[in-house]
Design a protein around this motif. Structure first.
Motif, PDB file in Angstrom:
ATOM      1  N   ILE D  64      48.862   9.125 -30.987  1.00 49.60           N
ATOM      2  CA  ILE D  64      49.910   8.928 -31.691  1.00 49.60           C
ATOM      3  C   ILE D  64      51.194   9.469 -31.185  1.00 49.60           C
ATOM      4  O   ILE D  64      52.131   8.665 -31.869  1.00 49.60           O
ATOM      5  CB  ILE D  64      49.705   9.412 -33.161  1.00 49.60           C
ATOM      6  N   ASP D  71      50.751  13.227 -36.979  1.00 45.87           N
ATOM      7  CA  ASP D  71      50.442  12.803 -37.530  1.00 45.87           C
ATOM      8  C   ASP D  71      49.747  14.667 -38.577  1.00 45.87           C
ATOM      9  O   ASP D  71      48.961  15.227 -37.911  1.00 45.87           O
ATOM     10  CB  ASP D  71      49.249  11.796 -37.302  1.00 45.87           C
ATOM     11  N   ASN D  74      45.296  14.709 -40.059  1.00 43.31           N
ATOM     12  CA  ASN D  74      44.081  14.036 -39.181  1.00 43.31           C
ATOM     13  C   ASN D  74      42.801  14.841 -39.610  1.00 43.31           C
ATOM     14  O   ASN D  74      41.807  14.311 -40.122  1.00 43.31           O
ATOM     15  CB  ASN D  74      44.599  14.302 -37.887  1.00 43.31           C
ATOM     16  N   GLY D 111      43.382   5.527 -41.429  1.00 41.26           N
ATOM     17  CA  GLY D 111      44.173   5.616 -40.701  1.00 41.26           C
ATOM     18  C   GLY D 111      45.415   4.317 -40.500  1.00 41.26           C
ATOM     19  O   GLY D 111      46.783   4.268 -40.717  1.00 41.26           O
ATOM     20  N   ASN D 114      48.250   4.738 -42.683  1.00 43.26           N
ATOM     21  CA  ASN D 114      48.995   4.975 -42.036  1.00 43.26           C
ATOM     22  C   ASN D 114      50.221   4.417 -40.790  1.00 43.26           C
ATOM     23  O   ASN D 114      50.991   3.837 -41.265  1.00 43.26           O
ATOM     24  CB  ASN D 114      49.033   6.664 -41.131  1.00 43.26           C
ATOM     25  N   GLY D 115      49.153   3.302 -40.440  1.00 43.06           N
ATOM     26  CA  GLY D 115      49.780   2.089 -39.486  1.00 43.06           C
ATOM     27  C   GLY D 115      50.115   1.071 -40.548  1.00 43.06           C
ATOM     28  O   GLY D 115      52.034   1.506 -39.992  1.00 43.06           O
ATOM     29  N   PRO D 125      56.610   8.860 -39.069  1.00 47.18           N
ATOM     30  CA  PRO D 125      55.417   8.962 -39.266  1.00 47.18           C
ATOM     31  C   PRO D 125      55.381  10.326 -40.008  1.00 47.18           C
ATOM     32  O   PRO D 125      54.291  10.927 -40.613  1.00 47.18           O
ATOM     33  CB  PRO D 125      55.365   9.368 -37.609  1.00 47.18           C
ATOM     34  N   THR D 129      52.357  11.108 -42.881  1.00 45.69           N
ATOM     35  CA  THR D 129      51.199  11.529 -42.718  1.00 45.69           C
ATOM     36  C   THR D 129      51.343  12.500 -43.590  1.00 45.69           C
ATOM     37  O   THR D 129      50.085  13.442 -44.238  1.00 45.69           O
ATOM     38  CB  THR D 129      51.050  12.087 -41.640  1.00 45.69           C
ATOM     39  N   THR D 218      51.488  -0.409 -33.005  1.00 45.35           N
ATOM     40  CA  THR D 218      51.025   0.470 -33.546  1.00 45.35           C
ATOM     41  C   THR D 218      49.693   0.562 -34.997  1.00 45.35           C
ATOM     42  O   THR D 218      49.605   2.005 -34.983  1.00 45.35           O
ATOM     43  CB  THR D 218      52.187   0.467 -34.246  1.00 45.35           C
ATOM     44  N   TYR D 222      47.414   3.849 -34.479  1.00 46.22           N
ATOM     45  CA  TYR D 222      46.844   4.347 -35.904  1.00 46.22           C
ATOM     46  C   TYR D 222      45.113   4.273 -36.676  1.00 46.22           C
ATOM     47  O   TYR D 222      44.749   5.115 -36.884  1.00 46.22           O
ATOM     48  CB  TYR D 222      47.637   4.531 -36.840  1.00 46.22           C
TER      49      TYR D 222
END
Ligand SMILES: Nc1ncnc2c1ncn2[C@@H]1O[C@H](COP(=O)(O)OP(=O)(O)OP(=O)(O)O)[C@@H](O)[C@H]1O
Ligand SMILES: Nc1ncnc2c1ncn2[C@@H]1O[C@H](COP(=O)(O)OP(=O)(O)OP(=O)(O)O)[C@@H](O)[C@H]1O
Ligand SMILES: [Mg+2]
Ligand SMILES: [Mg+2]
Lengths: 323, 310, 267, 323, 267
Positions: D64, D71, D74, D111, D114-115, D125, D129, D218, D222
């Motif tokens: 990322i 991020d 995570n 993920g 997020n993407g 981002p 996140t 992208t 993610y």
């Protein structure tokens, strides 16, 4: 081609503060309709008291983010400043006002250290302040011996006192925080220094080639931010009435949240400090309103997370429309 | 603060607030459940809030203010910072709200109207005494897996353990001290490194049962789980089961449900009749073990499981 | 030695890792002249003028301004000596408006205590003066409060050129100022350069456009492989010859001590 | 001009991994000289076990960050994945292997979320996140009811078992983590997908105009990162033997530390995943070594902070020399 | 209607906020021709070709490729139709090396299972082919594994041009490809364009350099204030006239339906 000034409504729409303001208003309307206690001068005064510490930290954070930096150490620096000013005063090492000055200076010194590392060795601000976060956190606990400092002299809690304003009690601290926002709105918007901060965030190369002393400017930004964290420390001390070595541990991300909710770009060069005030208020209004509605705290976390994403989404979509 | 005057109408249920240190620790989750049940029984509305991490004073202050603004009759709080919370509690009490400390006393203790709590120092002392007796004069090599710098509970339990064991801070028998944040995997890492440093450790004090279980995993990897004495504090059901299966030798059990229930009842009484409860009510701490060490009063895991939380 | 060069450099060396951008380059700018600097891509033209204007520090060599050795530690040092530069690619700050860019690093403050004590910017005056400078260059812009990022490439370059012209008092250096400009705008920039020269200010012009070079230059500095290989008088050579010298197809005997056409620049 | 390849030593020196490797070696030498227990196969095996969870999280973080993202969610996603796989298995909802698959899928879905937010609404981002961190954290606690999940079936802890390698016990989990690093070194260095990730981090505009489907890319980054967090969850579960809703709360910053110590630029487009492994090991070696030396926790924090700054400083200065 | 235009557009409109970059622009590119697009800065040339190549979505208007309506949602769509573009300012990824940039978005994989299953890149072949293409353009570079950010502006542009020329199969579009190039390199790009044209591939060339335009163009599209105001045959007009039309000093009657010189492009 003639030089035409953009018409006012268009300019207003493209100002990055409209989205955040709309979000804040929407939240206020929602909570006013859903709780009895939300809509009152006393409650608003309370919200301002609750956000003024993070809000003040977020002023420094705004400065740094405008230069395309980021500061993870601000909460830790504030905690250290709070311990320094309370401990020096309570231990009788310095008279209270000098103790406050020493706390402010300590914070400014850590800001300066961040600035020097970022400029002189060209380290990324994220990693510098991440390291500094650990260093300052440890120093706070070592210096305070993990003891909360209590029984503060009056000078240290003076800003926690209230005065009446239109039937509502307002703390002097809230007033100081608001004035700080206005001061930095002025500095960023109306002085050469502010212009240079924006230019630096846009492109350090262009700024340097335009004759801006970018290193000195960056150092000034980090040092001033440090000083502002010192003021936040004083506000915190006056609000809680103690010097607390545990303070501020999540304030780094909280202050970044406020800055971003306020419409400032994390890539630097774009944003308004008044937006940060709005961003801090959005967080405060949500916490207060959800609490008044009796929402359990884990759901408050959930809703806050969703709302952070939602608020920037709305902001982003509204900007896209005006493009 | 304290400007939010009571605007609730008579028809609405009286409100009681509960502020815990964190919102995710099973201990506090259990406390909240107990409070919820009691509030229902008393016909009250429960509001809850928590700090973001152990030691988060600012969030607790904000929660007190918001609850006062919401018009609660009383607030039950487990103070994260026993001294730092005092001014905010004073403001709430000045606004006519009954404030009761749960689990942890404020400093000074009379800053709240009442205290329903376990004595954390005593909890530590019990397992310290137990460990001393269980070692039966053998030379001890002690590892302490602590909480985090500057958090009162952690400090009290640690000090209590040393007191019970009859040693003081800096004693050469303490060969390794490490912070774990009460987290299982951090406890495991800390224990692994302690064993690396001093392979002959034979007594492990842990701040709570997750840390104890982490330590057990590390010991097991070294084949040492049989000959090392692990003692802990909390008395959660997972912890008691671990005592039953021998992973933990003994634990000091606390009673968060009881604290919460008594607290809600006290607020209810105040809301109805105006009587403020006061003073310190010890909700008790019991040493739980299946391997009795002579001279230390203890209950077995059957008792522990019957009374455990979480 | 009748005339002292305004700006003179001897033996400049600049290395980037294992690339030697400047390999002992010399440079002479005579009073009042337009000096064209030409050379292939990568010949070290940009590196040369960056070294001359404080944007990079040369590893070796010396620089003399009006005969006195100088050392510019940053572009501001050079600017303080009245040297204005339009850098290739790095001219303007994208999110700031045109007027702010014009006055970046030398903002005007309000007169009186508002300016001296409160450091208040005189935005109105900066806008007005910017408008005047832009008008001089006849660069069509819809609004001076427009962010520079919304301008076309050419318009941006126009802003940068207008700024340099507005503030230079000693030397103007332009690194390919017309590369992105349209015919009309290029013409305006060339006119502007002539007017500056007529004021008596010397101009260093890096350009790949030979017609422009021949239209304007009093002398031509030919850069090749990191050093100056020739100084030519455009009157003595035709375009094909100059290009041949530049690409190395033709060799000239270099007259080192005296600029080849030192009196050609006085119009 | 002829096309000359750069000579080998020069290329080696300009490779961003040399600095971190030197720092790691220096740390190892230092601790070997200052403690008796540091230099042993068993201890190294231990360090690898201790860093493999954060290290695996840091693989996703590297991907990322290479796209110029970051991020913060995570650790929270990993905690959620761990709860999902242990709870489904222990409650008997799914057989253990399917429960693991469900946990991996849950992580990949976050993920993906997020993407999607980063691409479809073009939100930064950091803020996506940050919001997701709160959301997933809350969901973890709501779903687990804050109960640690114990008594796991063997399949879930299999990776915690050890095998002997040259006289040292090594866990299968360590092996999996190392193989993951090699896999991603391959994907980033030797496939078109990897090239595109670097190009995207360099400049999204250039990448898009070069015909790379930047949005899809992208989202893939993610999502794959989410999947990797799922593997980290499995490693964590197998290491600790429980499903812990409290896990991973500081792992976001820890994984970023590993990535940055490994020489990857936070601005995107530059860095190596093998550097991240070295970065994670640096942190692990320091924690282990300081503990072996008997340094109190709070001083460990202090020293870690100083060393983070020092390591990047050395790295930066060494790069400056080779420029 | 004897010949179908390769690429045709009608009534393209593109607005950026309150700026209208394209205001009903038409466009016609005939087979095998070199079409020069000229216009002042800000006339909408870049916006036009971005709309034609999928880099931006026009707000209104239609685009036809070989007579069939098309809609490019992104640059890849256009590339799949064999349209290669060198964009102004946005040509290359700075930290990647030259060979990687050449093949960005169309990397070569190793033959056999190494490529199909393991997706392994064939770096050697990409380097060799890049070297060949760069050699064709005679752009001097020290190393193909050098990051593009270490190249001079002109060298970078050379990489971008070489890439477009190497891969185009239908149309090549170049937005000021020689703006940053030296005389020699410019000449090489112009030669390259001629060679491409000789292969029968049509080229759209945006340029402010009138000598280049007159040297190469079969037809000239004049863009002004967001629309096409004229299509000229360079044989019929001299440079001064064209410039006058471009700047609006001269008006021409526009022959809308049939491109003014549709058969001029067949060399
Ligand atoms: N920052 C840098 N890092 C590494 N190499 C550089 C750097 N800047 C320039 N170079 C190298 O130095 C040499 C000279 O570059 P310079 O930009 O001075 O050339 P130029 O004559 O201005 O070319 P152009 O006409 O293309 O602008 C080139 O080979 C270039 O690759
Ligand atoms: N992303 C954008 N946002 C706002 N306005 C834009 C944007 N891109 C272009 N414009 C505006 O659209 C108009 C046309 O720009 P365009 O770049 O197409 O011109 P051009 O003919 O290519 O000019 P040049 O010769 O200088 O490259 C200009 O007025 C410019 O300010
Ligand atoms: Mg150049
Ligand atoms: Mg253009």
């Amino acid at each position: 081609m003639p030089v035409i000034e953009a018409t006012l409504p268009r300019r207003l729409l493209s100002t990055p503060i409209v989205g955040p303001l709309a979000a804040l208003l929407a939240a206020c309307v929602f909570f006013s309709l859903n709780t009895e206690q939300f809509l009152s001068g006393g409650n608003f005064s309370l919200i301002i008291q609750q956000v003024m510490v993070v809000g003040t930290l977020a002023i420094g954070q705004t400065l740094i983010i405008l230069t395309a930096g980021i500061d993870l150490s601000n909460g830790a620096i504030m905690a250290f400043g709070g311990i320094v000013m309370t401990k020096l005063a309570v231990d009788g090492v310095l008279p209270p006002l000098l103790a406050i000055a020493a706390g402010l200076a300590a914070c400014a010194v850590f800001g300066l250290a961040n600035g020097l590392l970022v400029t002189r060795i060209s380290l990324p601000p994220f990693i510098v302040t991440l390291g500094m976060l650990n260093v300052v956190f440890a120093l706070t606990h070592i210096y305070s011996q993990d003891q909360t400092v209590t029984e503060l002299p009056a000078a240290l809690t003076y800003l926690g006192e209230t005065f009446r304003l239109g039937g509502t009690n307002v703390t002097y601290g809230s007033l100081v925080a608001i004035l700080l926002f206005l001061l930095f709105a002025y500095l960023l918007g109306q002085t050469a220094w502010g212009r240079h901060v924006y230019a630096l965030g846009n492109s350090p190369d262009v700024a340097r080639l335009s004759g801006i002393r970018t290193q000195r400017l960056t150092i000034s930004v980090y040092t001033i931010a440090g000083l502002v964290y010192g003021i936040a420390a004083l506000l915190l001390v006056s609000r809680t009435g103690v010097g607390d070595p545990q303070a501020g541990q999540t304030d780094n991300l909280d202050s970044i949240t406020a800055v971003v909710l306020g419409g400032t770009s994390l890539f630097g060069g774009r944003g308004l400090v008044i937006g940060t005030l709005v961003g801090a208020l959005i967080v405060g209004v949500f916490r207060n309103g959800l609490q008044l509605m009796g929402v359990p705290s884990i759901y408050q976390t959930l809703i806050t997370g969703i709302l952070v994403i939602l608020a920037v989404t709305v902001d982003q979509l509204s900007r896209r429309r005006t493009r | 603060g304290g400007n939010g005057q009571d605007t609730s109408t008579e028809t609405a249920a009286a409100k009681v607030g509960l502020i815990t240190k964190t919102e995710t620790n099973p201990f506090f989750v259990k406390m909240k459940e107990g409070a919820q049940k009691a509030a229902q029984a008393e016909g009250m509305e429960l509001m809850s809030a928590a700090g973001k991490f152990d030691g988060d004073n600012a969030s607790q202050i904000t929660a007190i203010e918001n609850m006062v603004a919401a018009g609660v009759k009383g607030i039950l709080i487990t103070p994260s910072d026993t001294k730092a919370i005092v001014p905010a509690i004073k403001k709430a009490r000045d606004a006519g709200v009954l404030v009761i400390a749960l689990d942890t006393p404020t400093d000074p203790q009379d800053a709240t109207d009442a205290l329903f709590a376990t004595d954390n120092l005593k909890a530590g002392e019990l397992i310290g005494q137990y460990a001393k007796a269980a070692m039966a004069g053998k030379p001890a090599k002690i590892a302490t897996l602590d909480l985090a710098p500057g958090v009162t509970v952690g400090q009290l339990r640690h000090d209590g353990f040393l007191k019970g064991f009859g040693i003081s801070e800096g004693d050469p028998s303490i060969v390794c001290s490490q912070d774990t944040q009460g987290d299982q995997s951090k406890g495991q890492t800390a224990m692994e490194n302690c064993l690396q440093k001093a392979p002959d450790i034979n007594v492990v004090y842990t701040i709570n049962e997750p840390a104890a279980l982490g330590a057990h995993t590390a010991l097991k990897a070294k084949g040492r789980e049989k000959d090392v004495l692990v003692v802990s504090v909390d008395g959660g059901c997972t912890g008691v089961k671990a005592v039953q299966s021998g992973q933990i030798a003994a634990t000091s059990q606390q009673y968060p449900l009881k604290m919460a229930e008594s607290g809600v009842k006290a607020v209810s009484a105040f809301a109805k009749g105006g009587t403020k409860s006061s003073g310190y009510t010890d909700t008790g701490v019991t040493l739980i073990t299946d391997k009795d060490a002579t001279g230390v009063e203890a209950e077995d895991t059957a008792f522990g499981l019957a009374n455990c939380w979480g | 030695m009748t005339t002292t060069p305004v700006l003179r450099a001897r033996g400049l060396v600049k290395r980037y890792g294992h690339v030697t951008a400047l390999d002992g380059a010399d440079f002479d700018l005579m009073p009042g002249e337009v000096l064209a600097v030409i050379g292939d891509n990568g010949a070290g033209k940009t590196s040369l003028i960056k070294a001359l204007t404080g944007a990079v520090q040369p590893d070796e060599g010396e620089i003399l301004l009006d005969g006195r050795p100088v050392r510019f530690r940053n572009p501001l040092d050079a600017r303080k000596h009245g040297i204005e530069t339009v850098y290739q690619d790095l001219a303007v700050a994208a999110s700031l408006d045109i007027a702010t860019n014009m006055f970046l690093g030398r903002e005007l403050r309000k007169p009186g205590p508002l300016g001296t004590i409160f450091r208040l910017l005189d935005k109105k005056r900066m806008r007005e003066e910017s408008a005047r400078h832009m008008a001089d260059l006849k660069i069509g812009l819809r609004s001076l409060t427009q962010a520079v990022e919304t301008l076309s490439g050419g318009q941006r370059q126009g802003v940068a050129v207008a700024r340099a012209v507005a503030f230079a008092s000693h030397v103007i250096v332009m690194d390919e100022p017309t590369a992105a400009l349209g015919v009309k705008e290029s013409g305006q920039v060339l006119d502007m350069i002539k007017r500056v020269r007529d004021r008596g200010l010397p101009v260093v012009l890096i350009s790949h456009n030979m017609p422009h070079v021949f239209e304007l230059a009093d002398r031509i500095h030919v850069q090749r492989l990191g050093r100056r290989v020739a100084q030519l008088n455009p009157a003595d050579h035709d375009m094909a010859e100059v290009v041949a010298i530049m690409t190395g197809a033709l060799q000239v005997k270099q007259d080192e001590s005296v600029p080849a056409a030192k009196d050609a620049g006085l119009s």
